[in-house]
Design an enzyme around this catalytic site. Structure first.
Site, PDB file in Angstrom:
ATOM      1  N   GLN A   1      -7.277  -0.578   4.078  1.00 27.41           N
ATOM      2  CA  GLN A   1      -7.927  -0.785   4.826  1.00 27.41           C
ATOM      3  C   GLN A   1      -9.773  -1.237   4.822  1.00 27.41           C
ATOM      4  O   GLN A   1      -9.847  -2.332   5.447  1.00 27.41           O
ATOM      5  CB  GLN A   1      -8.143   0.242   6.314  1.00 27.41           C
TER       6      GLN A   1
ATOM      7  N   CYS B   1       2.463   0.846  12.561  1.00 21.97           N
ATOM      8  CA  CYS B   1       3.464   1.540  11.590  1.00 21.97           C
ATOM      9  C   CYS B   1       3.892   2.646  12.366  1.00 21.97           C
ATOM     10  O   CYS B   1       5.010   3.393  12.601  1.00 21.97           O
ATOM     11  CB  CYS B   1       2.906   2.556  10.302  1.00 21.97           C
TER      12      CYS B   1
ATOM     13  N   THR C   1      11.538  -7.024 -11.291  1.00 19.09           N
ATOM     14  CA  THR C   1      11.077  -8.231 -11.781  1.00 19.09           C
ATOM     15  C   THR C   1       9.249  -8.754 -11.071  1.00 19.09           C
ATOM     16  O   THR C   1       9.613  -8.342  -9.640  1.00 19.09           O
ATOM     17  CB  THR C   1      12.203  -9.533 -11.092  1.00 19.09           C
TER      18      THR C   1
ATOM     19  N   GLY D   1       0.471  -1.909  -0.244  1.00 16.66           N
ATOM     20  CA  GLY D   1       0.252   0.190  -0.413  1.00 16.66           C
ATOM     21  C   GLY D   1       1.037   0.968   0.031  1.00 16.66           C
ATOM     22  O   GLY D   1       0.430   2.290  -0.687  1.00 16.66           O
TER      23      GLY D   1
ATOM     24  N   GLY E   1      -2.307  -6.273   0.281  1.00 18.63           N
ATOM     25  CA  GLY E   1      -2.758  -8.289   0.343  1.00 18.63           C
ATOM     26  C   GLY E   1      -2.864  -8.283   1.395  1.00 18.63           C
ATOM     27  O   GLY E   1      -3.371  -9.619   2.322  1.00 18.63           O
ATOM     28  N   HIS E   2      -1.654  -8.060   2.921  1.00 20.93           N
ATOM     29  CA  HIS E   2      -1.297  -8.650   3.685  1.00 20.93           C
ATOM     30  C   HIS E   2      -3.177  -8.011   4.716  1.00 20.93           C
ATOM     31  O   HIS E   2      -2.499  -8.996   6.072  1.00 20.93           O
ATOM     32  CB  HIS E   2      -0.111  -8.309   4.706  1.00 20.93           C
TER      33      HIS E   2
ATOM     34  N   ASN F   1      -7.733   4.408   9.544  1.00 21.26           N
ATOM     35  CA  ASN F   1      -7.141   2.665   9.632  1.00 21.26           C
ATOM     36  C   ASN F   1      -7.114   2.590  11.499  1.00 21.26           C
ATOM     37  O   ASN F   1      -6.902   1.904  12.140  1.00 21.26           O
ATOM     38  CB  ASN F   1      -5.569   2.226   9.265  1.00 21.26           C
TER      39      ASN F   1
END
Length: 408
Positions: A180, A327, A239, A72, A201-202, A152
């Protein structure tokens, strides 16, 4: 510990077993580089594009509008920097809010030191931005509005659809951080009127280190952060993280399948937490909007007690919670979100965030409600505000010893 309870799903979620299984195929067997022409590479490319289609379908977008990122924070930075520097010939004004995640707020502030004009909008007592304030802040130099979909720290859902409609009428690009909200409530880019949108994703039982940025076709945006190869159609060099992308795709697919039932389950547990915590413990208040909030999110401020002490005490009882954004957990300063909502410093220090997940049960909630009141009582008794706390909790003024609403 008699029980282990995880109430910190806004910080991160456990990876779903089906996601792990899907990822393992590309960690162990199908390990080709998606840009390679041989069969190993073609297998990886096919998996990446299938994941892109799943994410796009969840957002109501075209797969070509999805760019995979490392998470994010990168998606937010890519969106904001890309719009800012691509549109310098049109203006240099950016609008955001005081309660954004630091991935947005600090990025915008950094641009303010590079010649851009920044407007940081206030919020109300629920942490919500006013559409009228957004409208009033727009100038003929405004090139970007970036307002989060859901907060959040306090769970408040913003009026994104209305802000997006306003931005579109004015010809201004609109970005939202949906990290969120994605996977918890419906997030459709057309219904929300957004031009750019960030996900991670997490937060949805996928792996860490993967996210995506939606960029509406035709938006004036170009990649300004990375220089390298031609991956992601020249929009994000490096990649591709095939196992992570596959994991995000599978997690998105599962989230869409289970969203309605999961939201109903989590809302029921959330409402019980809110009702019982505010009913059983004195001098505690709900933070965030009482109605327009995420289904899994309950957050509180406890007066006369430190949030860190509560978290450590809960941890000793096997309960994982937080006092705000993961965070910023290393900071000694109270939450910038709570301060922006007008909550005093000393009260903001007593904040706790409880964010529920798919595996939480009513028994987990009952266990929290069993251990939390004595923790608060014990910590208040130990407080350096001891005498003041005693009189305040009894409804008496510490200065004149008379029962009324003032606190000396």
């Amino acid at each position: 510990m008699t029980r282990r309870v995880y109430f910190d799903h806004s910080a991160t979620t456990p990876v779903h077993p089906a996601v792990v299984e899907e990822m393992c195929r590309f960690l162990r067997d199908n390990y080709g580089n998606p840009t390679s022409l041989h069969s190993f590479g073609r297998q990886a490319r096919k998996a990446v594009e299938e994941a892109r289609e799943k994410v796009a379908a969840a957002l109501g977008a075209d797969p070509r509008e999805i760019v995979f990122t490392s998470g994010g924070t990168e998606a937010d930075n890519m969106a904001i920097h890309g719009v800012a520097y691509t549109n310098l010939n049109r203006g240099n004004h950016i609008i955001t809010s005081a309660v954004e995640h630091h991935a947005v707020l600090n990025t915008v502030k950094a641009l303010g030191k590079q010649g851009f004009t920044i407007t940081i909008l206030p919020v109300d007592k629920y942490g919500m931005v006013s559409v009228e304030d957004v409208a009033a802040a727009i100038t003929d130099k405004t090139i970007l509005i970036t307002i989060m979909h859901a907060n959040n720290e306090v769970g408040t859902i913003m009026p994104i659809r209305e802000i997006g409609r306003l931005a579109r009428e004015k010809g201004i690009l609109f970005h939202t951080d949906a990290v969120q909200s994605f996977g918890k409530i419906p997030v459709n880019v057309d219904e929300l009127n957004v031009d750019l949108l960030s996900i991670s994703g997490h937060k949805i039982y996928g792996p860490k280190g993967i996210g995506a940025l939606y960029i509406r076709k035709g938006s004036r945006w170009r990649q300004t952060l990375f220089h390298g190869g031609a991956q992601e159609k020249l929009r994000r060099a490096g990649t591709e993280n095939t196992p992570g992308i596959v994991g995000l795709g599978k997690a998105t697919e599962l989230a869409m399948q289970n969203m309605e039932a999961e939201a109903a389950h989590l809302t029921r547990l959330r409402d019980k937490l809110i009702r019982e915590v505010t009913g059983r413990i004195s001098h505690v208040s709900l933070t965030g909007h009482p109605v327009h909030r995420l289904p899994n999110h309950a957050s509180f401020c406890f007066e006369f007690v430190e949030g860190e002490s509560m978290l450590l005490s809960l941890d000793m009882q096997g309960i994982a919670a937080s006092s705000g954004s993961a965070c910023t957990s290393g900071s000694l300063e109270p939450s910038h979100v709570l301060l922006a909502m007008g909550i005093p410093h000393e009260v903001a220090h007593g904040s706790i965030r409880l964010t529920l997940g798919r595996d939480n049960t009513e028994e987990d909630v009952d266990y929290f409600l069993e251990v939390m009141p004595p923790i608060v009582e014990r910590l208040r008794a130990m407080s350096p505000l001891d005498q003041e706390t005693e009189f305040a909790l009894s409804g008496q003024c510490n200065g004149c010893r008379v029962s009324h609403s003032c606190r000396a």
